[in-house]
Motif scaffolding. Structure first.
Motif, PDB file in Angstrom:
ATOM      1  N   ASN A   1       7.896  -1.325   8.955  1.00 52.74           N
ATOM      2  CA  ASN A   1       8.966  -0.383   8.641  1.00 52.74           C
ATOM      3  C   ASN A   1       8.670   0.324   7.326  1.00 52.74           C
ATOM      4  O   ASN A   1       8.295  -0.303   6.333  1.00 52.74           O
ATOM      5  CB  ASN A   1      10.305  -1.107   8.522  1.00 52.74           C
ATOM      6  CG  ASN A   1      10.832  -1.542   9.868  1.00 52.74           C
ATOM      7  OD1 ASN A   1      10.519  -0.927  10.894  1.00 52.74           O
ATOM      8  ND2 ASN A   1      11.633  -2.602   9.885  1.00 52.74           N
ATOM      9  N   LEU A   2       8.854   1.640   7.322  1.00 53.30           N
ATOM     10  CA  LEU A   2       8.645   2.429   6.109  1.00 53.30           C
ATOM     11  C   LEU A   2       9.839   2.329   5.176  1.00 53.30           C
ATOM     12  O   LEU A   2      10.982   2.131   5.615  1.00 53.30           O
ATOM     13  CB  LEU A   2       8.412   3.898   6.454  1.00 53.30           C
ATOM     14  CG  LEU A   2       7.065   4.306   7.045  1.00 53.30           C
ATOM     15  CD1 LEU A   2       7.089   5.774   7.439  1.00 53.30           C
ATOM     16  CD2 LEU A   2       5.943   4.056   6.050  1.00 53.30           C
TER      17      LEU A   2
ATOM     18  N   PRO B   1       6.223   7.878  -6.637  1.00 55.03           N
ATOM     19  CA  PRO B   1       7.393   7.803  -5.754  1.00 55.03           C
ATOM     20  C   PRO B   1       7.146   7.098  -4.432  1.00 55.03           C
ATOM     21  O   PRO B   1       8.094   6.798  -3.709  1.00 55.03           O
ATOM     22  CB  PRO B   1       7.722   9.288  -5.527  1.00 55.03           C
ATOM     23  CG  PRO B   1       6.406   9.975  -5.595  1.00 55.03           C
ATOM     24  CD  PRO B   1       5.627   9.229  -6.648  1.00 55.03           C
ATOM     25  N   ASN B   2       5.889   6.820  -4.087  1.00 58.65           N
ATOM     26  CA  ASN B   2       5.576   6.468  -2.701  1.00 58.65           C
ATOM     27  C   ASN B   2       5.783   5.005  -2.334  1.00 58.65           C
ATOM     28  O   ASN B   2       5.986   4.676  -1.172  1.00 58.65           O
ATOM     29  CB  ASN B   2       4.134   6.873  -2.388  1.00 58.65           C
ATOM     30  CG  ASN B   2       3.948   8.369  -2.499  1.00 58.65           C
ATOM     31  OD1 ASN B   2       4.742   9.135  -1.977  1.00 58.65           O
ATOM     32  ND2 ASN B   2       2.914   8.795  -3.217  1.00 58.65           N
ATOM     33  N   GLY B   3       5.683   4.107  -3.286  1.00 61.97           N
ATOM     34  CA  GLY B   3       5.978   2.712  -2.991  1.00 61.97           C
ATOM     35  C   GLY B   3       4.994   2.025  -2.070  1.00 61.97           C
ATOM     36  O   GLY B   3       5.392   1.195  -1.245  1.00 61.97           O
ATOM     37  N   CYS B   4       3.703   2.352  -2.190  1.00 61.72           N
ATOM     38  CA  CYS B   4       2.703   1.644  -1.385  1.00 61.72           C
ATOM     39  C   CYS B   4       2.749   0.156  -1.754  1.00 61.72           C
ATOM     40  O   CYS B   4       2.670  -0.197  -2.930  1.00 61.72           O
ATOM     41  CB  CYS B   4       1.312   2.214  -1.644  1.00 61.72           C
ATOM     42  SG  CYS B   4       1.131   3.940  -1.132  1.00 61.72           S
TER      43      CYS B   4
ATOM     44  N   PRO C   1      -2.628  -7.392   4.220  1.00 60.58           N
ATOM     45  CA  PRO C   1      -1.858  -8.294   5.076  1.00 60.58           C
ATOM     46  C   PRO C   1      -1.524  -7.751   6.468  1.00 60.58           C
ATOM     47  O   PRO C   1      -1.674  -8.498   7.453  1.00 60.58           O
ATOM     48  CB  PRO C   1      -0.596  -8.561   4.250  1.00 60.58           C
ATOM     49  CG  PRO C   1      -1.062  -8.455   2.840  1.00 60.58           C
ATOM     50  CD  PRO C   1      -2.065  -7.330   2.852  1.00 60.58           C
ATOM     51  N   PRO C   2      -1.087  -6.489   6.634  1.00 59.12           N
ATOM     52  CA  PRO C   2      -0.753  -6.043   7.991  1.00 59.12           C
ATOM     53  C   PRO C   2      -1.938  -6.070   8.952  1.00 59.12           C
ATOM     54  O   PRO C   2      -1.750  -6.250  10.158  1.00 59.12           O
ATOM     55  CB  PRO C   2      -0.257  -4.603   7.768  1.00 59.12           C
ATOM     56  CG  PRO C   2       0.194  -4.560   6.360  1.00 59.12           C
ATOM     57  CD  PRO C   2      -0.749  -5.463   5.629  1.00 59.12           C
ATOM     58  N   ALA C   3      -3.149  -5.882   8.425  1.00 56.57           N
ATOM     59  CA  ALA C   3      -4.339  -5.867   9.281  1.00 56.57           C
ATOM     60  C   ALA C   3      -4.967  -7.245   9.434  1.00 56.57           C
ATOM     61  O   ALA C   3      -5.954  -7.394  10.151  1.00 56.57           O
ATOM     62  CB  ALA C   3      -5.372  -4.900   8.708  1.00 56.57           C
TER      63      ALA C   3
ATOM     64  N   GLY D   1       2.913  -0.678   7.755  1.00 64.03           N
ATOM     65  CA  GLY D   1       3.083  -1.947   7.056  1.00 64.03           C
ATOM     66  C   GLY D   1       2.858  -1.840   5.559  1.00 64.03           C
ATOM     67  O   GLY D   1       3.552  -2.490   4.781  1.00 64.03           O
ATOM     68  N   ILE D   2       1.883  -1.027   5.153  1.00 60.60           N
ATOM     69  CA  ILE D   2       1.628  -0.872   3.712  1.00 60.60           C
ATOM     70  C   ILE D   2       2.433   0.264   3.114  1.00 60.60           C
ATOM     71  O   ILE D   2       2.296   0.590   1.936  1.00 60.60           O
ATOM     72  CB  ILE D   2       0.122  -0.658   3.430  1.00 60.60           C
ATOM     73  CG1 ILE D   2      -0.376   0.673   4.014  1.00 60.60           C
ATOM     74  CG2 ILE D   2      -0.693  -1.846   3.919  1.00 60.60           C
ATOM     75  CD1 ILE D   2      -1.791   1.024   3.615  1.00 60.60           C
ATOM     76  N   ASN D   3       3.280   0.907   3.937  1.00 60.55           N
ATOM     77  CA  ASN D   3       4.158   2.007   3.503  1.00 60.55           C
ATOM     78  C   ASN D   3       3.370   3.267   3.144  1.00 60.55           C
ATOM     79  O   ASN D   3       3.624   3.937   2.160  1.00 60.55           O
ATOM     80  CB  ASN D   3       5.012   1.586   2.303  1.00 60.55           C
ATOM     81  CG  ASN D   3       6.304   2.384   2.226  1.00 60.55           C
ATOM     82  OD1 ASN D   3       6.948   2.632   3.249  1.00 60.55           O
ATOM     83  ND2 ASN D   3       6.683   2.798   1.030  1.00 60.55           N
ATOM     84  N   LYS D   4       2.383   3.563   4.020  1.00 60.60           N
ATOM     85  CA  LYS D   4       1.551   4.743   3.793  1.00 60.60           C
ATOM     86  C   LYS D   4       1.023   5.226   5.139  1.00 60.60           C
ATOM     87  O   LYS D   4       0.530   4.419   5.931  1.00 60.60           O
ATOM     88  CB  LYS D   4       0.380   4.392   2.863  1.00 60.60           C
ATOM     89  CG  LYS D   4      -0.569   5.535   2.577  1.00 60.60           C
ATOM     90  CD  LYS D   4      -1.634   5.099   1.580  1.00 60.60           C
ATOM     91  CE  LYS D   4      -2.554   6.255   1.221  1.00 60.60           C
ATOM     92  NZ  LYS D   4      -3.525   5.889   0.167  1.00 60.60           N
TER      93      LYS D   4
END
Length: 846
Positions: free
Chosen positions: A618-619, A290-293, A434-436, A400-403
């Motif tokens: 954004n999450l 469910p988490n979408g990382c 990518p975010p880092a 950024g990675i949704n976690k």
């Protein structure tokens, strides 16, 4: 002619030299390793990999449609794979269809097969793979492709698909790696896209009907190629098959535990005779996540999240314990802590199985959903460690990675865990996300990363060091840190992202290691070159396939294993193809990506939106039944499914008949080991009997301590390759068990080649010395007729010298074990049989 094709064709002919004249309709060839290879199999490492005969294996030699599920890695890896078990079970359930198993041969066995002109064979029926109708390859890791080619070559099947003819099987590949099938299309005839339960077995039933009408290879291939979930070169718009009914309880299978159970649910068999890398039973409690990382290929590929009914989970656990003999059960998913009612489920399972020393594992627990009480529940029998998959250290990057894995939260868990007696923890990070790494973004940035001018550490590696240093300081702990290199994968929000090159990745890793090791932390790193190779295959096209074939022809095999990985071969090919490597690593700017021929279910617009949100930190909310961020997967057929009903499944104690007794009852038994079982090493024999005791319904005594095991002792290990007629072992019980009942119960659940030949129970009074069979060993009886001798008794100390004198080329036969005679002074005989020795030491019956 292409020199690569010429060489591989010669190899294929060599492997199939003695049966290449077979025509369609002829009987297939079956290989028996015990008779066809004999003692030559003892020349390879771990011959039990290739001998078959495991408990629960299915032998269907007369099936009309013959399939083989092939796992492109060594036996120890493949036998733990859940996809293999699903395919094996479901295909063998179809009348008229057989499914055999095969794994990549290690180089020593590959050479043995070639020298003996014996093709690679299935472990169950022994069928020569080239005589099967379909080879089903399951690829779970990109570097496994050379293992797949080794399977084909050792079978006498041409490596290139265009060179196969009517006498060759159809080679079909599935698994998560083929979300981009182009790098493998040079070798594979067809690709099953998605989950096998969603139509593949119905396809095989259709193929069976065609076989009944005399269909040959071309007919079988045409039926496979026309399926909407099958991709072949030149086809586009192939949709991923999604199993909508995953984990749903069937009233015929579960009726709240009050009636007799329905059809078997768990994927148990076969049970390996030797320890595998993950030697435990597995219940898949949830498919999808469910988490979408945004970095996770599996989390996107296996959407939507579907949770298995809790009653079905309990039912499968019961079967894995009682039918499989497993004492370690993994409740498996991509994020087990997100399974609804996971606390109640584990509490129930512990209440049922802790007395039988069955332990449970929950892989992939999110830190934000971390529960120490939950972890303590699953560690009631066997203590597991604390693992934190942080991935990236700064909160902005985590968004950024949704976690999110906040430092304060991690520290509070570590402090509380230490207070409760836990010691140590493991952390996972990835570099190159990518975010880092903003320097990797943009059409030209991917080309600048090779610059050697800047040797100063980047913010990413400094942030990882600071995170661990602060966590260690505040919790007063030392940790094991595992650092991987991020590999962008197709059909994810980062499918267009640039990947770190090897040089820059090494600079980051060396800084982390040099900074954390002086602080007392242990740091393990993944080889950046391997990550580059993985990225090349994951996002490559047909040109990557050409490089794969070149590497294989030059000797690349079993690339996931460091001891087999031929880095020099791949480095040479990288040097010859620098533009190919750099183009795959660079950020993707083209409008259409190579893997767009596959439709995974998630819409490309959703992936693009997620990539934008990543840059904005954004999450995205988790997948739920009332979705607020539709990805395109769910609809009228497919939807998110949460476990909502907690069945109370009755657990019936299956104790052996008898009455409690204050004494310990020692069951001394003899057993034989013949045919394929002679290749099982002693540690494997211990595991065979330990698991058989659990599935037999008997309740042996367990040791105490951190890792309890059955109180099972053997008089003496037998060398691999020894035929045994009367080996001796003993196992302890808290109550009296009838020897005849013991023999029937245990003998009925042993693998092929093992048999119980006798047993007697002896009462060991409280406080009395417990004589182990090893402490009573005097020597052995051997059948030495092959040496021109009459056989006889050999002292234990003389056994090795005696065996060296036996003729080569035959299996030595140990006919029995001799015990020291406790009444030696009385009857002047230094040895006796084991049962007589124990009769003199203890009372025989109540």
């Amino acid at each position: 002619m292409d020199p690569l094709a010429n060489q591989n064709t010669k190899m294929a002919k060599s492997a199939a030299a003695d049966y290449r004249g077979r025509t369609p309709g002829n009987m297939p060839r079956f290989i028996d390793p015990f008779y066809d290879l004999g003692t030559k199999l003892l020349s390879v490492e771990k011959p039990a990999r290739y001998s078959g005969g495991e408990y629960g294996s299915i032998v269907k030699k007369d099936a009309l449609l013959r399939t083989v599920v092939a796992f492109p890695d060594l036996y120890e890896i493949g036998m733990s794979n859940q996809a293999l078990r699903i395919i094996y079970k479901k295909l063998n359930e179809i009348p008229g269809v057989s499914c055999d198993r095969v794994f990549t041969p290690a180089p020593d066995f590959e050479k043995l097969l070639e020298s003996e002109n014996i093709p690679l064979y299935g472990l169950d029926t022994g069928i020569a793979l080239r005589d099967a109708d379909i080879i089903c390859l399951s690829l779970g890791y990109e570097l496994g492709i050379t293992g797949a080619l080794a399977i084909l070559r050792s079978s006498g099947i041409p490596v290139r698909r265009v060179e196969r003819g009517e006498r060759d099987p159809v080679v079909l590949m599935g698994g998560p790696c083929i979300s981009n099938p182009l790098p493998y299309s040079r070798f594979i005839d067809a690709f099953w896209i998605g989950e096998a339960e969603a139509g593949f077995f119905e396809l095989c039933e259709k193929l069976l009907e065609r076989k009944k009408t005399g269909a040959l290879r071309d007919d079988i291939f045409s039926v496979i190629a026309s399926h909407p979930n099958v991709w072949i070169p030149g086809k586009s718009g192939v949709s991923r098959a999604i199993y909508a009914d995953f984990g749903q309880a069937d009233p015929e299978q579960i009726d709240s535990g009050q009636a007799e159970p329905g059809p078997r649910a768990a994927f148990i068999f076969p049970v390996s005779n030797i320890k595998t890398v993950q030697h435990h039973g597995t219940v898949e409690i949830m498919r999808g996540c469910p988490n979408g990382c945004r970095f996770c290929h599996a989390g996107i590929w296996y959407r939507p999240m579907r949770q298995k009914n809790a009653g079905l989970v309990v039912r499968e656990v019961d079967e894995l314990v009682n039918m499989g003999g497993y004492r370690e059960i993994s409740l498996s998913s991509l994020s087990s802590g997100d399974y609804r009612y996971i606390d109640e489920l584990t509490e129930y399972l512990n209440s049922v199985y802790s007395s039988r020393r069955v332990s449970f594992q929950l892989p992939s627990l999110r830190v934000s959903g971390f529960s120490l009480p939950l972890l303590e529940k699953i560690s009631e029998v066997r203590k597991s460690g604390l693992t934190f998959a942080v991935e990236t250290p700064l909160e902005m990057w985590q968004l950024g990675i949704n976690k999110t894995v906040k430092l304060d939260e991690v520290v509070s868990i570590l402090v509380e865990a230490k207070r409760r007696g836990w010691r140590g923890a493991k952390f996972y990070f990835m570099i190159g996300l990518p975010p880092a790494n903003p320097s990797l973004r943009g059409p030209e940035k991917g080309k600048e990363q090779n610059s050697e001018q800047n040797t100063e550490p980047d913010e990413e590696e400094k942030a990882i060091v600071n995170f661990i240093a602060e966590a260690g300081r505040r919790s007063r702990g030392h940790f094991h840190i595992n650092i991987g290199v991020f590999v962008p994968k197709p059909h994810t929000p980062y499918e267009r992202a640039a990947q770190l090159d090897e040089d820059r990745a090494w600079r980051k890793l060396k800084y982390i290691m040099s900074s954390l090791k002086p602080l007392g932390h242990k740091v393990s790193v993944h080889d950046p070159f391997t990550a580059v190779l993985e990225g090349l295959i994951a996002r490559g096209n047909e040109r990557a396939g050409e490089m794969i074939e070149q590497a294989f022809t030059l000797g690349a095999r079993l690339d996931p294993w460091s001891e087999y990985f031929r880095k020099d071969i791949w480095q040479g090919l990288f040097a010859e193809n620098p533009e190919l490597v750099s183009s795959v690593l660079a950020e993707k700017t083209e409008e259409t990506l190579p893997w767009s021929v596959i439709k995974p279910g998630t819409h490309h617009a959703y992936l693009e939106k997620e990539n934008i949100k990543s840059g904005e930190a954004n999450l995205t909310s988790p997948c739920m039944e009332k979705c607020t961020n539709p990805c395109g997967v769910c609809g009228k057929v497919h939807r998110v499914v949460e476990n909502s009903i907690q069945y109370e499944v009755k657990n019936e104690e299956n104790l052996a008949p008898g009455s409690p007794n204050a004494v310990v009852w020692r069951m001394v038994f003899s057993f034989s080991k013949k045919d394929s079982a002679v290749f099982t090493p002693h540690l494997g024999v211990i595991e065979v009997f330990s698991m058989a005791l659990l599935r037999s319904g008997l309740r042996p005594v367990f040791t105490q301590g951190f890792n309890p095991h059955v109180k099972l002792d053997f008089a003496s290990p037998a060398a691999v390759g020894t035929i045994c007629d009367g080996e001796i072992a003993c196992v302890d019980f808290e109550r009296y068990v009838e020897p005849d009942f013991f023999c029937a119960a245990l003998g009925g659940v042993l693998p092929a080649g093992f048999a119980i030949t006798g047993a007697e129970a002896f009462a060991v009074p409280f406080g009395a010395k417990k004589h182990s069979p090893a402490s009573l060993l005097y020597g052995f009886s051997y059948d030495a007729s092959a040496a021109g001798e009459t056989g006889g008794h050999i002292k234990a100390a003389d056994e090795k010298a005696y065996r060296r004198g036996l003729p080569a080329g035959s299996f030595p036969r140990r006919t029995g074990l001799l015990a020291r005679n406790p009444a030696y002074e009385k009857d002047h005989q230094p040895y006796t049989d084991y049962f007589d020795a124990y009769r003199r030491l203890y009372a025989k019956q109540p």
